[in-house]
Design a protein around this motif. Structure first.
Motif, PDB file in Angstrom:
ATOM      1  N   LEU A   1       0.863  -1.274  -0.151  1.00  0.00           N
ATOM      2  CA  LEU A   1       0.097   0.045   0.037  1.00  0.00           C
ATOM      3  C   LEU A   1       0.835   1.449   0.115  1.00  0.00           C
ATOM      4  CD1 LEU A   1      -2.791  -1.195   2.531  1.00  0.00           C
ATOM      5  CD2 LEU A   1      -2.836  -1.116  -0.143  1.00  0.00           C
ATOM      6  N   ALA A   2       1.997   1.152   0.727  1.00  0.00           N
ATOM      7  CA  ALA A   2       3.087   2.255   0.555  1.00  0.00           C
ATOM      8  C   ALA A   2       3.414   2.710  -0.658  1.00  0.00           C
ATOM      9  CB  ALA A   2       4.139   2.325   1.436  1.00  0.00           C
ATOM     10  N   ILE A   3       3.294   1.825  -1.792  1.00  0.00           N
ATOM     11  CA  ILE A   3       3.747   2.159  -2.975  1.00  0.00           C
ATOM     12  C   ILE A   3       2.703   3.051  -3.605  1.00  0.00           C
ATOM     13  CG2 ILE A   3       3.693   1.170  -5.499  1.00  0.00           C
ATOM     14  CD1 ILE A   3       4.293  -1.671  -4.126  1.00  0.00           C
ATOM     15  N   PHE A   4       1.460   3.026  -3.262  1.00  0.00           N
ATOM     16  CA  PHE A   4       0.395   4.006  -3.865  1.00  0.00           C
ATOM     17  C   PHE A   4       0.440   5.197  -3.004  1.00  0.00           C
ATOM     18  CE2 PHE A   4      -0.242  -0.101  -5.156  1.00  0.00           C
ATOM     19  CZ  PHE A   4      -0.573   0.111  -6.468  1.00  0.00           C
ATOM     20  N   ASP A   5       0.884   5.160  -1.699  1.00  0.00           N
ATOM     21  CA  ASP A   5       1.200   6.425  -1.110  1.00  0.00           C
ATOM     22  C   ASP A   5       2.508   7.340  -1.612  1.00  0.00           C
ATOM     23  OD1 ASP A   5      -0.744   5.511   0.650  1.00  0.00           O
ATOM     24  OD2 ASP A   5       0.470   4.797   2.355  1.00  0.00           O
ATOM     25  N   PHE A   6       3.376   6.673  -1.917  1.00  0.00           N
ATOM     26  CA  PHE A   6       4.442   7.222  -2.643  1.00  0.00           C
ATOM     27  C   PHE A   6       3.841   7.768  -4.216  1.00  0.00           C
ATOM     28  CE2 PHE A   6       7.495   6.337  -6.235  1.00  0.00           C
ATOM     29  CZ  PHE A   6       8.331   7.332  -6.103  1.00  0.00           C
ATOM     30  N   LEU A   7       3.191   7.074  -4.561  1.00  0.00           N
ATOM     31  CA  LEU A   7       2.689   7.608  -6.038  1.00  0.00           C
ATOM     32  C   LEU A   7       1.873   8.820  -5.615  1.00  0.00           C
ATOM     33  CD1 LEU A   7       1.537   4.308  -7.874  1.00  0.00           C
ATOM     34  CD2 LEU A   7       3.775   5.662  -8.217  1.00  0.00           C
ATOM     35  N   ASP A   8       0.891   8.818  -4.580  1.00  0.00           N
ATOM     36  CA  ASP A   8       0.204  10.017  -4.361  1.00  0.00           C
ATOM     37  C   ASP A   8       0.988  11.412  -4.097  1.00  0.00           C
ATOM     38  OD1 ASP A   8      -2.607  10.864  -3.798  1.00  0.00           O
ATOM     39  OD2 ASP A   8      -1.437  11.619  -1.948  1.00  0.00           O
TER      40      ASP A   8
ATOM     41  N   ASP B   1       5.937  19.403 -10.976  1.00  0.00           N
ATOM     42  CA  ASP B   1       6.770  19.147 -12.194  1.00  0.00           C
ATOM     43  C   ASP B   1       6.221  17.616 -12.504  1.00  0.00           C
ATOM     44  OD1 ASP B   1       8.097  17.888 -10.197  1.00  0.00           O
ATOM     45  OD2 ASP B   1      10.007  18.063 -11.037  1.00  0.00           O
ATOM     46  N   PHE B   2       5.467  16.929 -11.945  1.00  0.00           N
ATOM     47  CA  PHE B   2       5.034  15.560 -12.376  1.00  0.00           C
ATOM     48  C   PHE B   2       4.492  15.519 -14.060  1.00  0.00           C
ATOM     49  CE2 PHE B   2       1.412  12.397 -12.950  1.00  0.00           C
ATOM     50  CZ  PHE B   2       2.235  11.217 -12.789  1.00  0.00           C
ATOM     51  N   ARG B   3       5.162  14.895 -14.624  1.00  0.00           N
ATOM     52  CA  ARG B   3       4.687  14.584 -16.125  1.00  0.00           C
ATOM     53  C   ARG B   3       4.570  13.105 -16.332  1.00  0.00           C
ATOM     54  NH1 ARG B   3       4.902  19.200 -15.434  1.00  0.00           N
ATOM     55  NH2 ARG B   3       6.019  20.936 -16.473  1.00  0.00           N
ATOM     56  N   GLY B   4       4.059  12.299 -15.357  1.00  0.00           N
ATOM     57  CA  GLY B   4       3.988  10.827 -15.772  1.00  0.00           C
ATOM     58  C   GLY B   4       5.337  10.244 -15.652  1.00  0.00           C
TER      59      GLY B   4
ATOM     60  N   ALA C   1      -4.551  12.815 -16.986  1.00  0.00           N
ATOM     61  CA  ALA C   1      -5.777  13.534 -16.148  1.00  0.00           C
ATOM     62  C   ALA C   1      -5.289  14.838 -15.472  1.00  0.00           C
ATOM     63  CB  ALA C   1      -6.467  12.469 -15.276  1.00  0.00           C
ATOM     64  N   GLY C   2      -4.025  14.823 -14.951  1.00  0.00           N
ATOM     65  CA  GLY C   2      -3.606  16.180 -14.563  1.00  0.00           C
ATOM     66  C   GLY C   2      -4.119  16.052 -13.030  1.00  0.00           C
TER      67      GLY C   2
ATOM     68  N   GLY D   1      -0.916   1.811 -14.222  1.00  0.00           N
ATOM     69  CA  GLY D   1      -2.085   2.689 -14.818  1.00  0.00           C
ATOM     70  C   GLY D   1      -2.231   3.730 -14.202  1.00  0.00           C
ATOM     71  N   ALA D   2      -2.082   3.899 -12.802  1.00  0.00           N
ATOM     72  CA  ALA D   2      -2.237   5.156 -12.126  1.00  0.00           C
ATOM     73  C   ALA D   2      -1.376   6.367 -12.450  1.00  0.00           C
ATOM     74  CB  ALA D   2      -1.989   4.893 -10.748  1.00  0.00           C
ATOM     75  N   GLN D   3      -0.070   5.978 -12.852  1.00  0.00           N
ATOM     76  CA  GLN D   3       0.742   6.786 -13.298  1.00  0.00           C
ATOM     77  C   GLN D   3       0.442   7.504 -14.740  1.00  0.00           C
ATOM     78  OE1 GLN D   3       5.242   5.384 -12.864  1.00  0.00           O
ATOM     79  NE2 GLN D   3       4.188   3.645 -11.931  1.00  0.00           N
ATOM     80  N   THR D   4       0.109   6.453 -15.379  1.00  0.00           N
ATOM     81  CA  THR D   4      -0.483   7.313 -16.913  1.00  0.00           C
ATOM     82  C   THR D   4      -1.682   7.833 -16.653  1.00  0.00           C
ATOM     83  OG1 THR D   4       0.368   5.342 -17.870  1.00  0.00           O
ATOM     84  CG2 THR D   4      -1.048   6.442 -19.053  1.00  0.00           C
ATOM     85  N   THR D   5      -2.569   7.416 -15.931  1.00  0.00           N
ATOM     86  CA  THR D   5      -3.800   8.161 -15.620  1.00  0.00           C
ATOM     87  C   THR D   5      -3.529   9.436 -15.032  1.00  0.00           C
ATOM     88  OG1 THR D   5      -5.048   6.193 -15.640  1.00  0.00           O
ATOM     89  CG2 THR D   5      -6.183   8.019 -14.450  1.00  0.00           C
TER      90      THR D   5
END
Length: 189
Positions: A84-91, A98-101, A164-165, A156-160
């Motif tokens: 679950l921490a992976i997705f906290d990191f992604l968040d 500067d997030f661009r995917g 979506a921005g 998929g979360a990274q691409t979305t």
């Protein structure tokens, strides 16, 4: 030798920023030279080609990714919490201005058809991440097919999020992972 390593790192960091914000193909070596403050002659003595520089940037990005995942999970005491921490990191990453995917996905889209070295570097990073997820799933006694499902949710979360921005994709993917874990992992774990 230390001077060469410092120059190499300076060029990789400058190229990373340029490639990530503008795209690899849109950035010429003159722009890298200017951003790094290193002469073209010196750059080409450090990297025999732009492809070699792109691969070095991808390796740098791999280290940044691995460090981010490790940092996000350092307080987690269970494999489930590390997943679950992976997705906290992604968040957190998706919220950076500067997030661009995903640089790996972006670079693969730009260059994989013309550069085997770039395609291989991207595949290696993705394989390593998938193996990390698989180890955590195995630790939970989860079914093997759960690992690629979770990895796909992260990808998929990274691409979305990039398209979506909005950072919401990380939360949605995290919720989906929790649902998968609840459904597929023995309750005693």
């Amino acid at each position: 030798m230390a001077d060469e390593e410092a120059a190499r790192e300076q060029v990789v960091r400058a190229a990373d920023e340029l490639f990530y914000t503008k795209g690899v193909q849109a950035v010429g070596m003159d722009a890298v030279r200017t951003a790094a403050g290193v002469s073209l002659k010196r750059i080409y003595s450090l990297f025999s080609s732009k492809d070699e520089l792109v691969v070095a940037v991808l390796r740098h990005r791999t280290a940044v990714w691995d460090d981010g995942i490790a940092s996000a999970s350092e307080r987690a005491t269970t494999a489930r919490a590390r997943l679950l921490a992976i997705f906290d990191f992604l968040d957190g990453w998706f919220r950076e201005p500067d997030f661009r995917g995903c640089a790996f996905i972006n670079t693969h889209g730009e260059l994989s058809a013309t550069s085997q070295a770039v395609a291989d570097a991207v595949r290696e990073q993705k394989r390593t991440f998938q193996e990390y997820v698989a180890r955590l799933v195995a630790e939970l006694d989860g079914p093997p097919e759960l690992a690629p499902q979770i990895a796909i949710l992260a990808e998929g979360a990274q691409t979305t999020a990039a398209i979506a921005g909005t950072p919401d994709a990380a939360r949605y993917a995290r919720d989906a992972v929790e649902t998968l874990l609840d459904a597929k992992v023995p309750a005693s774990v």
